[in-house]
Design an enzyme around this catalytic site. Sequence first.
Site, PDB file in Angstrom:
ATOM      1  N   GLY A  30       0.801  -1.219   0.000  1.00 35.94           N
ATOM      2  CA  GLY A  30       0.000   0.000   0.000  1.00 35.94           C
ATOM      3  C   GLY A  30       0.831   1.265   0.000  1.00 35.94           C
ATOM      4  O   GLY A  30       2.017   1.234  -0.324  1.00 35.94           O
ATOM      5  N   GLY A  35       5.133   4.080  -9.074  1.00 33.08           N
ATOM      6  CA  GLY A  35       5.895   2.846  -9.296  1.00 33.08           C
ATOM      7  C   GLY A  35       4.986   1.628  -9.180  1.00 33.08           C
ATOM      8  O   GLY A  35       5.011   0.717 -10.022  1.00 33.08           O
ATOM      9  N   HIS A  36       4.139   1.608  -8.155  1.00 34.53           N
ATOM     10  CA  HIS A  36       3.167   0.514  -8.003  1.00 34.53           C
ATOM     11  C   HIS A  36       2.207   0.506  -9.197  1.00 34.53           C
ATOM     12  O   HIS A  36       1.864  -0.541  -9.749  1.00 34.53           O
ATOM     13  CB  HIS A  36       2.325   0.700  -6.737  1.00 34.53           C
ATOM     14  CG  HIS A  36       3.076   0.599  -5.450  1.00 34.53           C
ATOM     15  ND1 HIS A  36       3.239   1.672  -4.606  1.00 34.53           N
ATOM     16  CD2 HIS A  36       3.691  -0.452  -4.846  1.00 34.53           C
ATOM     17  CE1 HIS A  36       3.912   1.279  -3.522  1.00 34.53           C
ATOM     18  NE2 HIS A  36       4.205   0.002  -3.647  1.00 34.53           N
ATOM     19  N   GLN A 147      11.945  -4.173  -9.846  1.00 32.66           N
ATOM     20  CA  GLN A 147      13.409  -4.310  -9.726  1.00 32.66           C
ATOM     21  C   GLN A 147      13.965  -3.451  -8.588  1.00 32.66           C
ATOM     22  O   GLN A 147      15.054  -3.686  -8.089  1.00 32.66           O
ATOM     23  CB  GLN A 147      14.078  -3.899 -11.037  1.00 32.66           C
ATOM     24  CG  GLN A 147      15.577  -4.193 -11.042  1.00 32.66           C
ATOM     25  CD  GLN A 147      16.343  -3.391 -12.049  1.00 32.66           C
ATOM     26  OE1 GLN A 147      16.055  -3.478 -13.239  1.00 32.66           O
ATOM     27  NE2 GLN A 147      17.304  -2.600 -11.598  1.00 32.66           N
ATOM     28  N   ASP A 149      13.275  -3.619  -5.658  1.00 35.49           N
ATOM     29  CA  ASP A 149      13.615  -4.574  -4.596  1.00 35.49           C
ATOM     30  C   ASP A 149      14.265  -5.792  -5.258  1.00 35.49           C
ATOM     31  O   ASP A 149      13.680  -6.875  -5.313  1.00 35.49           O
ATOM     32  CB  ASP A 149      12.360  -4.960  -3.823  1.00 35.49           C
ATOM     33  CG  ASP A 149      11.722  -3.762  -3.157  1.00 35.49           C
ATOM     34  OD1 ASP A 149      12.151  -3.390  -2.068  1.00 35.49           O
ATOM     35  OD2 ASP A 149      10.806  -3.151  -3.755  1.00 35.49           O
ATOM     36  N   GLN A 152      14.668  -9.111  -3.458  1.00 29.35           N
ATOM     37  CA  GLN A 152      13.348  -9.734  -3.284  1.00 29.35           C
ATOM     38  C   GLN A 152      12.931 -10.476  -4.561  1.00 29.35           C
ATOM     39  O   GLN A 152      12.435 -11.600  -4.513  1.00 29.35           O
ATOM     40  CB  GLN A 152      12.327  -8.656  -2.935  1.00 29.35           C
ATOM     41  CG  GLN A 152      10.893  -9.134  -2.946  1.00 29.35           C
ATOM     42  CD  GLN A 152       9.955  -8.085  -2.369  1.00 29.35           C
ATOM     43  OE1 GLN A 152       9.831  -7.971  -1.179  1.00 29.35           O
ATOM     44  NE2 GLN A 152       9.297  -7.328  -3.218  1.00 29.35           N
ATOM     45  N   SER A 184       9.272   5.316  -3.658  1.00 32.16           N
ATOM     46  CA  SER A 184       9.109   4.394  -2.536  1.00 32.16           C
ATOM     47  C   SER A 184       8.036   4.954  -1.612  1.00 32.16           C
ATOM     48  O   SER A 184       7.941   6.177  -1.445  1.00 32.16           O
ATOM     49  CB  SER A 184      10.437   4.290  -1.773  1.00 32.16           C
ATOM     50  OG  SER A 184      10.213   3.740  -0.493  1.00 32.16           O
ATOM     51  N   SER A 185       7.272   4.063  -1.008  1.00 34.40           N
ATOM     52  CA  SER A 185       6.251   4.508  -0.051  1.00 34.40           C
ATOM     53  C   SER A 185       6.903   5.257   1.099  1.00 34.40           C
ATOM     54  O   SER A 185       6.295   6.128   1.719  1.00 34.40           O
ATOM     55  CB  SER A 185       5.488   3.304   0.508  1.00 34.40           C
ATOM     56  OG  SER A 185       4.932   2.566  -0.548  1.00 34.40           O
TER      57      SER A 185
END
Length: 283
Positions: A30, A35-36, A147, A149, A152, A184-185
């Site tokens: 969330g 980016g999301h 990418q 992360d 991850q 980034s959040s």
Amino acid sequence: MKIFKNPVDFQAYCFEIRKTNTLGFVPTMGALHAGHLALVERALKENNQVAVSIFVNPLQFNNPSDLEKYPRTIEKDLELLDKAGASAVFLPEAKDIYKEKTSLTFNFGTLENVMEGKFRLGHFNGVAIVVSKLFHFALPHKAYFGQKDLQQVRIVETLVKDLSFPLELVCCDTHRETDGLAMSSRNVRLSANGRKIAPRLFEGLTMATKLVKEGKKPAEIKEAFQKFLQQYPEITLEYFEIVNYNDLQTIESIEAGNKIALCLAVFLDEVRLIDNIVMQGQK
Ligand code: AMP
């Protein structure tokens, strides 16, 4: 856009959807940004239905204060996802995801003994557990990760391969602000001054890629990068590593044609920021 809180209902919905559609899935925590949304957009291009999850997974936070301060903007997130064209959003609570305490432990070997895995102990175990659960609920044809992360993505690739999840993983480029800062959040937690300094991270990474192209050795590049950051005492470097893309191990020399990644983690205004650039060693 349908909203599900209960994993069983979400799973039943996805099960029906995937009978006659291709289903793309974008897992998130969330506080959505462009980016999301780029991941959602890509998923919409490659599938005719897209489900997004929003779940701040307590199991992957090794720092309780980071978990507590993690931005939460559910109403705005739902609006953005509706506008973007998502078909469904999965918004579970921790008690629904972790009905019972799990003691499952993954071992990703060399992939997790460096960088994020080294500095955030237990982080990737929490990621692997929640991603496995989310994949079982969403049953997607394709799942989209950023990418941004990188470690991850490499870990989830291993998870998908080793546990034979019947889905295709898609890694999307890092979306950046116009000044280069990786979205980034956590960026909203930066002070005005911190926000001004933060783009220097990408500038430093870009400088480091130039040194790779000039044929400099990783040790020299690291030294130059550290020197560059010394201009900004507000930034505390946690790590800057030049690693082999495949096993994420630090390299001492850069072979021509090898895929490598330049990765960093820093603290700025007590906010932890990460970024990376993937490139080929020069011929
Ligand atoms: P998060 O909500 O931070 O867990 O991120 C959810 C997904 O979005 C992860 O796969 C992230 O790698 C991806 N993501 C986060 N920020 C970016 C970005 N700036 N560009 C591309 N993907 C991103």
